[in-house]
Design an enzyme around this catalytic site. Sequence first.
Site, PDB file in Angstrom:
ATOM      1  N   LYS A   1      26.794  54.237  69.285  1.00 12.86           N
ATOM      2  CA  LYS A   1      26.508  53.229  70.259  1.00 12.86           C
ATOM      3  C   LYS A   1      27.477  52.248  70.332  1.00 12.86           C
ATOM      4  O   LYS A   1      28.554  52.489  70.429  1.00 12.86           O
ATOM      5  CB  LYS A   1      25.018  52.579  69.972  1.00 12.86           C
TER       6      LYS A   1
ATOM      7  N   ARG B   1      33.561  67.256  51.915  1.00 14.88           N
ATOM      8  CA  ARG B   1      32.315  66.858  51.910  1.00 14.88           C
ATOM      9  C   ARG B   1      31.768  65.431  51.148  1.00 14.88           C
ATOM     10  O   ARG B   1      31.187  64.561  51.380  1.00 14.88           O
ATOM     11  CB  ARG B   1      31.367  68.070  51.668  1.00 14.88           C
TER      12      ARG B   1
ATOM     13  N   TYR C   1      13.279  53.855  67.998  1.00 18.61           N
ATOM     14  CA  TYR C   1      13.828  54.745  68.741  1.00 18.61           C
ATOM     15  C   TYR C   1      13.062  55.984  68.694  1.00 18.61           C
ATOM     16  O   TYR C   1      12.546  56.556  67.412  1.00 18.61           O
ATOM     17  CB  TYR C   1      15.357  55.104  68.095  1.00 18.61           C
TER      18      TYR C   1
ATOM     19  N   ASP D   1      17.071  49.086  61.091  1.00 18.51           N
ATOM     20  CA  ASP D   1      18.089  49.736  62.274  1.00 18.51           C
ATOM     21  C   ASP D   1      18.643  48.598  63.192  1.00 18.51           C
ATOM     22  O   ASP D   1      17.965  48.155  64.088  1.00 18.51           O
ATOM     23  CB  ASP D   1      17.466  50.864  63.160  1.00 18.51           C
TER      24      ASP D   1
END
Length: 383
Positions: free
Chosen positions: A198, A50, A102, A173
């Site tokens: 993406k 983690r 988005y 972004d």
Amino acid sequence: MELSIETRCQHLADDNSKKNHYGSISFPIYQTATFAHPAVGESTGYDYSRLQNPTREHLEKVVASLEKGIDALGFSSGMAAIASLMEIFRPGDHLIVDADLYGGSIRLFNNISEKNGVEFTSVDCHKEDVEAFITDKTKAVFIETPTNPMMNVTDIAELAKVTKKHNILLIVDNTFLSPYFQNPLELGADVVVHSGTKFLGGHNDTIAGFLVTNDEAISEKLRFIIKTTGAGLAPFDSWLILRGIKTLAVRMERAQENAIKLAHWLEEQELVKKVIYPGLPSHPGHEIMKKQSRGFGAMLTFEVTSKEVALSILKNVKVVSFAESLGGTETLITYPTTQTHADVPKDIQLKNGITDCVLRMSVGIEHIDDIIADLENAFSNAK
Ligand SMILES: *Cc1c(COP(=O)(O)O)cnc(C)c1O
């Protein structure tokens, strides 16, 4: 001499990994949750996945290098990256966010971040005076350029002058262009966001996200957040994104070439009212893009003459898939009003220009003739 981006997609400049992994050309997948310690107070450098895992760390170094950041953090999705970034703000803080974004980002801000006491003002950053909306509570401006799905282009360097003057963060972004075409940190942004799902991953097969920064203090805060809240990218998914990045340059070039041809073809179609692609000289952001990016990308939006035409196209495409997401090798067509932006209130959708005649395409790397023939067929069925 700095290695070119094509080469940095293959090798890190200070790449010791081959030496450390038996000459392995492909970085190994460290599929382990935890790491043994030699003794109390001693560590191999890794304790628990983690916190950090060698495969994720290698990917993070690659992404930091592509975006010219000092640090990149790999998350389990683009939304996990943005949600983790929101953890650096406190109740009472105010953020200015681009009006067209988005849909998932808008849903996060309106439903989760607001509940946690962060306030938002939605501003059309490509045309409104952002400075006029800054108050003494404002901590950051969050934009996309080009925006999803209306392809609005903001001048990053000009906006960075404003955010720097007021000592607030500029968050960009950069999913739509990928680091291959645009590096916001070099233009004055403080944090870059990516949906790694993406173009970075590029194969429509993995969900991932990134935050990249060139600020030590922000990096330290984000490292604390990722280890504490635990949304880090898993080792195998890290490896898939590493593999995707190897072909980023060739994919972006080919997809863009197809997008330019498709944009010109769409412009000629009777059933198309408007083509919104920043690579077209008619796009209002075309000159800004030429200044701040190395290409125009492979995303385009177009408006057809009626809702019936839009629905008929979506029903009749065969080579192109009617699906959400973008940035993969396969061409996808999306209906923002019921898909990516379904949770954005209808009045805001319409204000941004997202009508039921608007379609968004992520152009892939198939042969352009096949994409055009497929659309030609879908268009003729719509008449
Ligand atoms: C897809 C997308 C996101 C969210 O990323 P996920 O990986 O789907 O969580 C954020 N921003 C933009 C611009 C996107 O296209």
